[in-house]
Scaffold this motif. Structure first.
Motif, short mmCIF file in Angstrom:
data_model
loop_
_atom_site.label_atom_id
_atom_site.label_comp_id
_atom_site.label_asym_id
_atom_site.label_seq_id
_atom_site.Cartn_x
_atom_site.Cartn_y
_atom_site.Cartn_z
N TYR A 62 0.83 -1.20 0.00
CA TYR A 62 0.00 0.00 0.00
C TYR A 62 0.87 1.26 0.00
O TYR A 62 0.61 2.22 -0.75
N LEU A 63 1.90 1.27 0.83
CA LEU A 63 2.80 2.43 0.88
C LEU A 63 3.46 2.68 -0.47
O LEU A 63 3.58 3.82 -0.91
N LEU A 64 3.90 1.62 -1.10
CA LEU A 64 4.56 1.76 -2.40
C LEU A 64 3.62 2.33 -3.44
O LEU A 64 3.99 3.23 -4.20
N PHE A 65 2.42 1.81 -3.50
CA PHE A 65 1.46 2.27 -4.50
C PHE A 65 1.07 3.73 -4.28
O PHE A 65 0.76 4.45 -5.23
N GLN A 66 1.07 4.18 -3.02
CA GLN A 66 0.64 5.53 -2.72
C GLN A 66 1.74 6.58 -2.85
O GLN A 66 1.45 7.76 -3.05
N THR A 67 2.99 6.16 -2.74
CA THR A 67 4.07 7.14 -2.66
C THR A 67 4.90 7.31 -3.93
O THR A 67 5.22 8.43 -4.33
N LEU A 68 5.24 6.21 -4.61
CA LEU A 68 6.26 6.27 -5.64
C LEU A 68 5.85 7.12 -6.84
O LEU A 68 6.57 8.01 -7.28
N ASN A 69 4.66 6.84 -7.40
CA ASN A 69 4.24 7.61 -8.56
C ASN A 69 3.99 9.06 -8.19
O ASN A 69 4.27 9.97 -8.97
N ALA A 143 13.12 1.05 -5.71
CA ALA A 143 13.88 1.25 -6.94
C ALA A 143 13.04 0.91 -8.17
O ALA A 143 12.98 1.67 -9.13
N ILE A 144 12.37 -0.24 -8.14
CA ILE A 144 11.51 -0.64 -9.25
C ILE A 144 10.38 0.37 -9.46
O ILE A 144 10.09 0.80 -10.58
N GLY A 145 9.73 0.73 -8.37
CA GLY A 145 8.60 1.65 -8.46
C GLY A 145 8.97 2.98 -9.07
O GLY A 145 8.20 3.54 -9.86
N LEU A 146 10.14 3.51 -8.75
CA LEU A 146 10.56 4.78 -9.31
C LEU A 146 10.80 4.68 -10.81
O LEU A 146 10.41 5.57 -11.57
N LEU A 147 11.42 3.60 -11.24
CA LEU A 147 11.68 3.44 -12.67
C LEU A 147 10.38 3.30 -13.45
O LEU A 147 10.18 3.95 -14.48
N VAL A 148 9.48 2.47 -12.97
CA VAL A 148 8.19 2.28 -13.65
C VAL A 148 7.39 3.57 -13.63
O VAL A 148 6.72 3.92 -14.62
N SER A 149 7.44 4.30 -12.55
CA SER A 149 6.72 5.57 -12.45
C SER A 149 7.26 6.57 -13.47
O SER A 149 6.50 7.36 -14.03
N LEU A 150 8.56 6.55 -13.70
CA LEU A 150 9.14 7.44 -14.70
C LEU A 150 8.65 7.09 -16.10
O LEU A 150 8.31 7.96 -16.90
N PHE A 151 8.59 5.78 -16.40
CA PHE A 151 8.12 5.34 -17.71
C PHE A 151 6.68 5.78 -17.97
O PHE A 151 6.31 6.07 -19.10
#
Length: 221
Positions: A62-69, A143-151
């Motif tokens: 939940y934290l990852l989905f709410q913060t990274l993008n 790390a994964i979340g940031l890269l995917v969010s950038l894409f």
């Protein structure tokens, strides 16, 4: 490079410290999830270790989905993304700064809410070991979340797209980490699950390297 990355991370921390909206909502909803899960475990005798482990990992996802993008979208919506691009720093520095900020945010919420997992599920303090797999996996997940969010930054429905694409990449560490957490909650020690610890460590190293290089290439394009 590290000093510049720390400066960028500090900038995001200062912005969040001023608003406190994201952090407060993350903590509140994490507490809500813990409370609801504890009510379920109370109705199922003997399920507390498994429910505690599941709750810990659900909070992490939940934290990852709410913060990274949101971390990257905030720069885009405020018109700061192009300004960051024009800064005399490497795009990899920007990645490291965002990585540090998001990892600190995720770990902070985990550490704040974890004592309540111990309390609500009536676990012994020795169960603090179950926090180790989640903290270890957080490195690779961020790390994964940031890269995917950038894409997906310029895409419509970017938050949903980033979450859908990120989840399959999370699954290997998610399955291993959850299984490892359940084993520890049932009485095993960290040395007993050293293979899973090694897997999570290699997972972190691999995806941190891929995201670090991929962020640079995509950002420059």
């Amino acid at each position: 490079m590290i000093r510049q990355a720390l400066a960028l991370a500090y900038k995001d921390i200062q912005i969040e410290a001023g608003k406190k909206k994201l952090f407060t909502s993350l903590v509140f909803l994490s507490f809500t999830l813990i409370f609801l899960a504890s009510l379920v475990s109370a109705k199922v005798p003997g399920s507390k270790p498994e429910m505690a482990a599941l709750t810990l990992w659900l909070i992490l996802v939940y934290l990852l989905f709410q913060t990274l993008n949101r971390s990257l979208a905030m720069e885009d919506e405020a018109g700061c993304w192009d300004a960051l691009f024009l800064c005399p720093v490497s795009p990899r520095v920007i990645f490291l700064g965002k990585f540090m900020y998001n990892l600190l945010l995720v770990i902070s919420v985990e550490l704040i809410t974890f004592p309540f997992i111990i309390l609500f599920f009536n676990l012994p303090m020795a169960m603090i070991q179950i926090l180790v797999p989640a903290l270890l996996a957080s490195v690779g997940f961020v790390a994964i979340g940031l890269l995917v969010s950038l894409f997906s930054l310029k895409s419509q429905g970017r938050e949903l797209l980033a979450n859908v694409v990120s989840l399959p990449l999370f699954l290997p560490a998610l399955f291993i980490g959850l299984s490892m957490t359940v084993d520890i909650a049932k009485g095993m020690s960290l040395p007993d699950v050293w293979r899973q610890v090694l897997f999570l460590f290699l997972y972190d190293v691999f995806f941190l390297a891929v995201s670090y290089l991929g962020f640079d290439t995509n950002y420059m394009d």
